[in-house]
Design an enzyme around this catalytic site. Structure first.
Site, short mmCIF file in Angstrom:
data_model
loop_
_atom_site.label_atom_id
_atom_site.label_comp_id
_atom_site.label_asym_id
_atom_site.label_seq_id
_atom_site.Cartn_x
_atom_site.Cartn_y
_atom_site.Cartn_z
N HIS A 1 0.97 -1.10 0.00
CA HIS A 1 -0.03 -0.01 -0.05
C HIS A 1 1.03 1.42 -0.01
CE1 HIS A 1 -2.68 3.24 1.41
NE2 HIS A 1 -3.72 2.40 0.88
N GLU B 1 -3.96 2.46 -7.32
CA GLU B 1 -4.13 3.25 -6.38
C GLU B 1 -3.39 4.63 -6.62
OE1 GLU B 1 -6.52 2.06 -2.76
OE2 GLU B 1 -4.48 2.00 -2.27
P1 PGA Z 1 -9.56 6.07 0.53
O1 PGA Z 1 -8.41 5.14 0.86
O2 PGA Z 1 -10.77 5.40 -0.03
O3 PGA Z 1 -9.93 6.71 1.86
O4 PGA Z 1 -8.84 7.22 -0.29
C1 PGA Z 1 -8.04 4.05 -0.28
C2 PGA Z 1 -6.77 3.20 0.18
O5 PGA Z 1 -5.83 3.99 0.70
O6 PGA Z 1 -6.84 2.09 -0.10
#
Ligand code: PGA
Length: 256
Positions: free
Chosen positions: A97, A167
């Site tokens: 992540h 992401e």
């Molecule tokens: P968020 O986070 O939906 O709060 O933007 C997503 C993530 O970090 O996996």
């Protein structure tokens, strides 16, 4: 592409009490348990895994972990191995992540964690994404490098245990600069599939689910799910709000 959408809630370092964790999980389970077209995974802090695992009924809504160690048996204070996760009944592990990468986790550490995870038969949810977008498109090269280095050394036979979560860092969390557009996400989901096909061959590469994550909420979920050729979502903040998350799950199931 998977038939079922995969919706992963990432609780990060929340909630603060086991009581709250149980209440939110039970609430989510009551919706998720009814949905045929969605695989729901709630990635919870390690301290809650054991208790919440006991609340899992059936396969539609399960618990996952947010990280794993690549170490095996030697002493490693503070680490949790893939074997330990497997033995408490975890099936999915988020790896790489951006919040962990920001603390210094490298692509090669991610690759070691992915290997440790898939070897134990668990599913590795591998996160990739650029910090910024530039006009000359070098963010695509960045993501390509992240993919190839984070999956380096993963034998093809384990590929069905890998999920990619795209992401973009600029669209994640409270500090998000803006939401990604459906065009942004569509472009990258196609690009990521192409990179995976080049790495693992057309058939295997294309079969790897690609999720999107970053500021997904009950308002934008429909366009992400229907306009971006993705197999699911990784949801942070909204996964701690049962009613928002219920809407996300229902949309992913095709109900609205
Ligand atoms: P968020 O986070 O939906 O709060 O933007 C997503 C993530 O970090 O996996």
């Amino acid at each position: 592409m998977e038939d079922k959408k995969i919706i992963i809630g990432n609780w990060k370092m929340a909630p603060k009490t086991p009581r709250e964790a149980k209440a939110v999980f039970q609430n989510i389970r009551s919706t998720a348990g009814k949905l045929r077209n969605v695989q729901t995974v709630i990635a919870v802090p390690y301290v809650y895994l054991w208790e919440l695992k006991k609340l899992v009924t059936g396969h539609r809504c399960v618990v996952g972990a947010q990280d794993v160690s690549f170490e095996k048996d030697d002493p490693h204070t503070g680490e949790v191995s893939a074997e330990m996760l497997k033995n408490v009944g975890v099936e999915y592990v988020i790896i790489g992540h951006s919040e962990r990468r920001a603390k210094g986790e490298t692509n090669s550490e991610v690759a070691n964690k992915v290997l440790a995870t898939v070897k134990k038969g668990l599913v590795a949810v591998v996160c990739v994404g650029e910090s910024e977008r530039d006009d000359d498109g070098s963010y695509t090269t960045f993501v390509k490098t992240q993919l190839s280095e984070s999956l380096e050394g993963i034998p093809k036979r384990y590929i069905d245990k890998v999920i990619i979560a795209y992401e973009p860092v600029w669209a994640i969390g409270k500090k998000a600069k803006k939401e990604a557009t459906t065009e942004d996400v569509l472009e990258m989901s196609i690009f990521i599939r192409k990179v995976l096909a080049d790495m693992f061959g057309e058939r295997k590469g294309i079969s790897i689910p690609v999720l999107y994550g970053g500021s997904v909420n009950q308002k934008n979920v429909f366009s992400y799910i229907n306009g971006c050729e993705i197999d699911g979502l990784l949801v942070g903040r909204a996964s701690l709000k049962p009613s928002a998350f219920a809407t996300i799950l229902e949309v992913a199931n095709g109900n609205t």
